[in-house]
Motif scaffolding. Structure first.
Motif, short mmCIF file in Angstrom:
data_model
loop_
_atom_site.label_atom_id
_atom_site.label_comp_id
_atom_site.label_asym_id
_atom_site.label_seq_id
_atom_site.Cartn_x
_atom_site.Cartn_y
_atom_site.Cartn_z
N ALA A 70 0.81 -1.23 0.00
CA ALA A 70 0.00 0.00 0.00
C ALA A 70 0.84 1.27 0.00
N SER A 71 1.62 1.44 -1.04
CA SER A 71 2.50 2.61 -1.14
C SER A 71 2.20 3.36 -2.43
N ILE A 72 2.61 4.61 -2.45
CA ILE A 72 2.46 5.43 -3.66
C ILE A 72 3.75 6.20 -3.89
N ARG A 73 4.18 6.25 -5.14
CA ARG A 73 5.41 6.94 -5.48
C ARG A 73 5.28 7.59 -6.84
N GLN A 74 6.18 8.54 -7.09
CA GLN A 74 6.31 9.15 -8.40
C GLN A 74 7.63 8.75 -9.06
N GLN A 75 8.40 7.95 -8.35
CA GLN A 75 9.72 7.54 -8.85
C GLN A 75 9.58 6.35 -9.80
N PHE A 76 9.15 6.69 -11.02
CA PHE A 76 9.10 5.75 -12.13
C PHE A 76 10.06 6.22 -13.22
N SER A 77 10.23 5.37 -14.23
CA SER A 77 11.17 5.71 -15.29
C SER A 77 10.49 6.28 -16.53
N ILE A 78 9.17 6.13 -16.64
CA ILE A 78 8.48 6.63 -17.83
C ILE A 78 7.37 7.59 -17.41
N PRO A 79 7.12 8.61 -18.22
CA PRO A 79 6.19 9.67 -17.81
C PRO A 79 4.77 9.21 -17.57
N GLU A 80 4.28 8.24 -18.35
CA GLU A 80 2.89 7.82 -18.18
C GLU A 80 2.66 7.23 -16.79
N ASN A 81 3.61 6.45 -16.28
CA ASN A 81 3.46 5.89 -14.94
C ASN A 81 3.48 6.97 -13.88
N ILE A 82 4.31 7.98 -14.07
CA ILE A 82 4.35 9.10 -13.14
C ILE A 82 2.99 9.81 -13.13
N GLN A 132 -2.20 3.19 -8.89
CA GLN A 132 -2.61 3.75 -10.18
C GLN A 132 -4.06 3.45 -10.54
N ALA A 133 -4.74 2.68 -9.69
CA ALA A 133 -6.09 2.23 -10.02
C ALA A 133 -7.08 3.36 -10.31
N PRO A 134 -7.15 4.41 -9.49
CA PRO A 134 -8.13 5.46 -9.80
C PRO A 134 -7.89 6.10 -11.17
N ALA A 135 -6.63 6.33 -11.52
CA ALA A 135 -6.34 6.92 -12.82
C ALA A 135 -6.73 6.00 -13.95
N ILE A 156 -14.81 4.24 -22.61
CA ILE A 156 -16.13 3.64 -22.86
C ILE A 156 -17.19 4.71 -23.13
N VAL A 157 -17.17 5.77 -22.33
CA VAL A 157 -18.22 6.79 -22.43
C VAL A 157 -17.98 7.75 -23.58
N HIS A 158 -16.73 8.19 -23.75
CA HIS A 158 -16.42 9.25 -24.72
C HIS A 158 -15.69 8.76 -25.97
N GLY A 159 -15.23 7.51 -25.93
CA GLY A 159 -14.54 6.98 -27.10
C GLY A 159 -13.07 7.31 -27.17
N GLY A 160 -12.52 7.91 -26.11
CA GLY A 160 -11.09 8.24 -26.10
C GLY A 160 -10.66 8.76 -24.74
N TYR A 161 -9.35 8.83 -24.54
CA TYR A 161 -8.81 9.32 -23.28
C TYR A 161 -8.88 10.84 -23.22
N ARG A 162 -9.22 11.37 -22.06
CA ARG A 162 -9.30 12.81 -21.87
C ARG A 162 -8.38 13.32 -20.77
N THR A 163 -8.25 12.56 -19.69
CA THR A 163 -7.45 13.01 -18.55
C THR A 163 -5.99 12.63 -18.70
N ILE A 164 -5.71 11.34 -18.91
CA ILE A 164 -4.35 10.84 -19.11
C ILE A 164 -4.36 9.95 -20.35
N ASP A 165 -3.48 10.23 -21.28
CA ASP A 165 -3.38 9.42 -22.49
C ASP A 165 -2.67 8.11 -22.14
N CYS A 166 -3.41 7.02 -22.20
CA CYS A 166 -2.86 5.70 -21.87
C CYS A 166 -2.55 4.88 -23.12
N SER A 167 -2.46 5.54 -24.26
CA SER A 167 -2.22 4.81 -25.51
C SER A 167 -0.94 3.99 -25.48
#
Length: 389
Positions: A50-62, A347-350, A359-370
């Motif tokens: 149950a930890s949270i961090r921003q120390q990742f190597s790629i921007p999407e995970n951050i 990362q679950a809420p994001a 599902i609702v809008h047909g594309g990502y709006r908040t964070i691009d997860c492509s």
């Protein structure tokens, strides 16, 4: 037989987040949330550290974790005055040997670009900051001054589950035994209680079981359970300023109230998938590998008393240790939220918001997860996260 507009397989934090944000994004269709373990006794969510961090190597995970951090900051505003997960913002301290320093610095560049409050300090500076720390074998460390720490996983999950009770969600306590597919569409989920649920869309949020669930639909997903043991110990000295320390060996330790927890000794190279029924802690890891490392890193830990342990399973993506998010390339109504390899809880809420937007809008709006899409899985093209803890 029942019919739903969306069926979500897996009711722990990822599946619950998808259901929650579907309603928040205005999805008015019917939703079934399936889980075979309604007490979540064996869920990756509740057995994690149950930890949270921003120390990742790629921007999407951050960005995914920063979304959750923002939710933590406004938790009472979103879920009510009683919403409390006991967030302890002590930071992460990821230590590096001389050999690992280039990677630590490269990761830090990515973190700075995303606005993360991370600093790199040399060993001498770290010892001044944390006098109980031994610099043996390290040259530097990356320290999260804010926006990192740990929290109560059970409280976190229950906040979402309580919120769902007001959002017209059908909770289904059963195990999935099959998925019906008609050409390039999945059409129904079969349950061990004999029920058949027709569905317009199926979301795979099955955690360590995600690979098996995908296979039921004739879809290959390189996600399997990997066992991780967590050990609890007592020590005479209490370090209230201690962050979650990650040694260059990969072994971690952090405070947990009046005790400490530690783990991370498993060797990923050549590691086989875990037995889904095996939840026995691997005590030899503590005695033979972990204790010598943490006693070297924190000399006060030379005299400690191990008290208990538990084991849980990562939903481990064998391709690149990164999430798989979004629809299948051909079976567009089969949607993945899988393979987080140890960072799904944070990362679950994001991811829930991202899937709901899709599902609702047909594309990502908040964070691009492509970048986490299934296309890379089909092509065998890794998008690798280097900071897997």
């Amino acid at each position: 037989m029942a019919t739903y507009d969306a069926v979500i397989i897996g009711g722990a934090i990822v599946g619950s987040s998808v259901a929650y944000y579907l309603r928040e994004e205005g999805f008015s269709g019917s939703i079934a949330l399936i889980d075979r373990d309604p007490q979540f006794a064996r869920a990756a969510t509740t057995l994690s550290c149950a930890s949270i961090r921003q120390q990742f190597s790629i921007p999407e995970n951050i960005r995914l974790s920063q979304f959750t951090l923002g939710l933590f900051r406004r938790l009472k505003e979103e879920f009510g005055p009683d919403a409390d997960i006991g967030f302890r913002e002590n930071g992460y301290l990821i230590l590096s040997s001389d050999e690992g320093l280039p990677v630590l610095k490269a990761n830090h560049v990515a973190q700075q670009a995303e606005g993360a409050d991370i600093v790199i300090e040399d060993a001498e500076t770290l010892v001044r900051r944390f006098p109980w720390l031994s610099p043996e074998g390290i040259v530097a460390g990356a320290f999260g001054r804010s926006g990192e720490g740990w929290f109560d996983a059970h409280a976190y999950l229950q906040i979402f589950r309580r919120a769902l009770r007001t959002k017209n969600i059908d909770f289904v306590n059963a195990a999935v035994t099959g998925i019906e597919r008609e050409g390039n569409r999945v059409s129904a989920v079969l349950l061990d209680n004999g029920e058949r649920l027709e569905s317009g869309a199926i979301v795979n949020a099955a955690g360590p079981n995600a690979g098996k669930v995908s296979a039921m639909a004739g879809i290959a997903l390189p996600v399997e359970p990997r066992k991780r043991s967590v050990f609890v110990f007592e020590a005479r000295d209490k370090f209230s300023d201690m962050p979650l320390i990650v040694d260059p060996s990969g072994i971690y330790v952090r405070p947990e109230g009046a005790v400490y927890i530690t783990g991370g000794a498993e060797q990923e190279e050549g590691e086989a998938a875990a037995d889904p029924e095996d939840f026995e802690p691997d005590w030899p890891l503590f005695e033979e590998t972990i204790w010598p490392v943490i006693a070297t890193r924190v000399p006060a830990f030379e005299a400690i008393k191990a008290t208990r342990a538990w084991a849980g399973h990562y939903d481990y993506n064998t391709l690149d240790q990164n999430a798989v998010i979004g629809p299948h390339s051909d079976v567009q109504n089969f949607i993945f939220a899988n393979g987080f390899s140890g960072h799904g809880l944070q990362q679950a809420p994001a991811v829930g918001r991202a899937i709901a937007e899709l599902i609702v809008h047909g594309g990502y709006r908040t964070i691009d997860c492509s970048a986490f899409g299934y296309e890379r899985i089909a092509a065998g093209r890794p998008y690798r996260e280097l900071n897997v803890i």
